[in-house]
Design an enzyme around this catalytic site. Structure first.
Site, mmCIF file in Angstrom:
data_model
loop_
_atom_site.group_PDB
_atom_site.id
_atom_site.type_symbol
_atom_site.label_atom_id
_atom_site.label_comp_id
_atom_site.label_asym_id
_atom_site.label_seq_id
_atom_site.Cartn_x
_atom_site.Cartn_y
_atom_site.Cartn_z
ATOM 1 N N ARG A 109 0.452 -0.893 -0.160
ATOM 2 C CA ARG A 109 0.427 0.400 0.121
ATOM 3 C C ARG A 109 0.736 1.155 0.001
ATOM 4 O O ARG A 109 2.055 1.064 0.812
ATOM 5 C CB ARG A 109 -1.296 0.302 1.369
ATOM 6 C CG ARG A 109 -1.949 -0.963 1.327
ATOM 7 C CD ARG A 109 -2.756 -1.668 2.205
ATOM 8 N NE ARG A 109 -3.722 -2.497 1.866
ATOM 9 C CZ ARG A 109 -2.961 -3.107 2.276
ATOM 10 N NH1 ARG A 109 -2.576 -3.855 2.293
ATOM 11 N NH2 ARG A 109 -4.503 -4.557 2.353
ATOM 12 N N HIS A 134 -0.906 -2.754 -4.626
ATOM 13 C CA HIS A 134 -0.485 -3.291 -5.607
ATOM 14 C C HIS A 134 -0.083 -2.546 -7.222
ATOM 15 O O HIS A 134 -0.592 -3.289 -7.846
ATOM 16 C CB HIS A 134 -1.215 -5.252 -5.628
ATOM 17 C CG HIS A 134 -0.790 -6.078 -4.212
ATOM 18 N ND1 HIS A 134 0.070 -5.085 -3.171
ATOM 19 C CD2 HIS A 134 -1.266 -6.508 -3.389
ATOM 20 C CE1 HIS A 134 -0.063 -6.332 -2.613
ATOM 21 N NE2 HIS A 134 -0.867 -6.919 -2.198
ATOM 22 N N HIS A 208 3.515 -12.648 -5.752
ATOM 23 C CA HIS A 208 2.206 -12.948 -4.790
ATOM 24 C C HIS A 208 1.983 -14.460 -4.710
ATOM 25 O O HIS A 208 1.032 -14.392 -4.459
ATOM 26 C CB HIS A 208 1.559 -11.968 -5.305
ATOM 27 C CG HIS A 208 0.398 -11.304 -4.471
ATOM 28 N ND1 HIS A 208 -0.288 -12.077 -3.460
ATOM 29 C CD2 HIS A 208 0.447 -10.711 -3.575
ATOM 30 C CE1 HIS A 208 -0.747 -11.950 -2.810
ATOM 31 N NE2 HIS A 208 -0.597 -10.181 -2.716
ATOM 32 N N ASP A 280 -0.702 -9.641 8.522
ATOM 33 C CA ASP A 280 -0.719 -9.611 7.078
ATOM 34 C C ASP A 280 0.615 -8.214 7.256
ATOM 35 O O ASP A 280 0.277 -6.938 7.333
ATOM 36 C CB ASP A 280 -2.113 -8.871 6.693
ATOM 37 C CG ASP A 280 -2.063 -8.143 5.176
ATOM 38 O OD1 ASP A 280 -0.965 -8.018 4.818
ATOM 39 O OD2 ASP A 280 -3.190 -7.781 4.840
ATOM 40 N N GLU A 345 5.546 -12.074 0.438
ATOM 41 C CA GLU A 345 6.067 -11.114 -0.661
ATOM 42 C C GLU A 345 7.147 -10.270 -0.704
ATOM 43 O O GLU A 345 7.557 -9.438 0.740
ATOM 44 C CB GLU A 345 5.199 -10.080 -0.571
ATOM 45 C CG GLU A 345 3.923 -11.350 -0.847
ATOM 46 C CD GLU A 345 2.279 -10.191 -0.715
ATOM 47 O OE1 GLU A 345 2.128 -9.075 -0.668
ATOM 48 O OE2 GLU A 345 1.864 -10.969 0.523
HETATM 49 C C1 BGC Z 1 -1.475 -7.790 1.253
HETATM 50 C C2 BGC Z 1 -3.140 -8.230 2.113
HETATM 51 C C3 BGC Z 1 -3.950 -8.058 0.667
HETATM 52 C C4 BGC Z 1 -3.456 -9.622 0.148
HETATM 53 C C5 BGC Z 1 -4.129 -9.577 -1.400
HETATM 54 C C6 BGC Z 1 -1.348 -8.935 0.434
HETATM 55 O O1 BGC Z 1 -0.187 -8.620 -0.413
HETATM 56 O O2 BGC Z 1 -0.524 -7.234 2.405
HETATM 57 O O3 BGC Z 1 -3.563 -6.887 3.087
HETATM 58 O O4 BGC Z 1 -5.269 -8.451 1.035
HETATM 59 O O5 BGC Z 1 -1.651 -9.173 -0.745
HETATM 60 O O6 BGC Z 1 -4.796 -8.555 -1.997
#
Ligand code: BGC
Length: 380
Positions: A109, A134, A208, A280, A345
């Site tokens: 983010r 993303h 991812h 997360d 990630e």
């Molecule tokens: C993020 C999550 C997100 C997920 C899928 C992850 O990399 O940290 O907050 O919901 O990706 O979008």
């Protein structure tokens, strides 16, 4: 020679066929094959099957650079697909989970979807509350990457590139990005990233995949044992935006310096676990110099599979699939419920463009960005 042909036939039949154990091959044997997967934006999309000499296979599409399947032997040498994903391209087009994708320009983010660089404010597309996540509305996970077909098919290598235009999603600069996937004979999926720009910009590329070492669709990941090589993490606010603090993990449920089951503390009464709906967060890796260093190790006792993550990046987002809700129909008709996959990630820290104390994510003309991450598999 007699054992050579089945391998070739398998590779030619490619995408939908998964045949294990074609390990009797010469260095000249094909290690990469291509099969049609559909069309997006008027461009052809393919699945490339990479195979190494040790029984591992990766199927990767040039749509989003997505790893569609990753087949890894368990302790009894039985192959199993250990990443979540879909059978059809159309499911990837509508899916919201970034299964297996390359994420960019900026992984994770950026708060309030804006940042200031060299005194100029840039406004980005919003796609996650008030923030951008993303890469925005159409990130690198949603574009058709160009493939360097000149890479010899005797190597299990897929070389992808993409030109992201100046102003796309609000980011400045024409950014040339490349991602090279290599399946090594040591059972490693290696990802080499590179990028250059013609205007100052910010960049945070990641991958991812959602891993389930017991096999995709075989239950949750709560009993996977995880080690994260990090003394600190970056706490978040209610919008999952980093606060700027680097907090020691000691004495918190974020301490994975010695291996712990994912589920052992995930339900603890803890502000950060509540804000993240589980894990997360970005862990600040203990690094030894500039090169590849161990970020994480995951083990799963029923299959015996072990995954190590090595990276040149400063951080890793450990995400426990807290937004998976079982509605997505995945490969083979299996659905993926809450916490049935985990992501590791490798990355720069979330919201770095607005956090001057974090390692910089600025890329300037004349500079070449490069980074490497390796997912290494074995059994015990
Ligand atoms: C993020 C999550 C997100 C997920 C899928 C992850 O990399 O940290 O907050 O919901 O990706 O979008």
């Amino acid at each position: 020679m007699t054992q050579f042909f089945p391998c070739i036939l398998t590779l030619i039949a490619a995408a939908s066929l998964t045949v294990a154990g074609c390990s009797t091959s010469t260095p000249e044997s094909p290690r990469r094959a291509r099969a049609p997967f559909g069309h997006v934006d008027g461009k052809d999309v393919f699945i490339y099957t990479l195979r190494n000499a040790s029984g591992m296979e990766a199927r990767i599409t040039n749509y989003g650079g997505i790893v569609v399947s990753l087949t890894v032997p368990d302790r009894s040498k039985k192959p199993g697909d250990i990443v979540l994903g879909y059978d059809s391209l159309s499911s990837y087009l509508t899916g919201k989970s970034y299964f297996g994708a390359i994420v960019g320009r900026y992984g994770n983010r950026i708060g309030k979807a804006r940042f200031t660089l060299d005194g100029k404010e840039y406004t980005l597309n919003v796609n996650d509350g008030a923030n951008t996540l993303h890469g925005g509305l159409k990130g690198f996970d949603k574009v058709v990457w160009d493939v360097d077909e000149s890479t010899p098919a005797t190597q299990p290598v897929l070389s992808l590139s993409h030109l992201s235009n100046d102003g796309e999603e609000g980011y400045p600069g024409n950014l040339k990005a490349s991602v090279v996937y290599t399946l090594t004979d040591s059972n490693e999926l290696r990802i080499d990233y590179a990028a250059s720009t013609d205007k100052p910009t910010v960049l945070n590329l990641t991958h991812h995949s959602y891993f389930n070492l017991a096999g995709a669709g075989n239950g949750d990941i709560l009993s996977h044992q995880v080690m994260l090589n990090a003394d600190g993490f970056t706490p978040v606010d209610a919008g999952l935006i980093t606060t700027g603090e680097i907090r020691p993990v000691a004495g918190t449920p974020m301490d994975f310096r010695t291996p712990a089951a994912v589920g052992s503390r995930i339900g603890a009464s803890d502000e950060q676990l509540r804000l993240g709906r589980g894990y997360d967060h970005n862990w600040v890796l203990n690094r030894t110099g500039e090169g590849l260093s161990l970020a994480a190790r995951v083990t799963e006792s029923t299959s015996g599979r072990v995954m190590e993550v090595w990276t040149t990046q400063p951080g890793v987002q450990f995400y426990t699939g807290n937004f998976l809700d079982g509605t997505a129909v995945g490969k083979g008709g299996k659905t993926y419920a809450y916490r049935t996959g985990l992501c590791l990630e490798t990355q720069h820290f979330p919201d770095s463009p607005n956090k001057p104390s974090f390692p910089t994510t600025v890329l300037r003309p004349g500079e070449k960005f490069s980074s490497t991450t390796i997912y290494k598999f074995s059994t015990q």
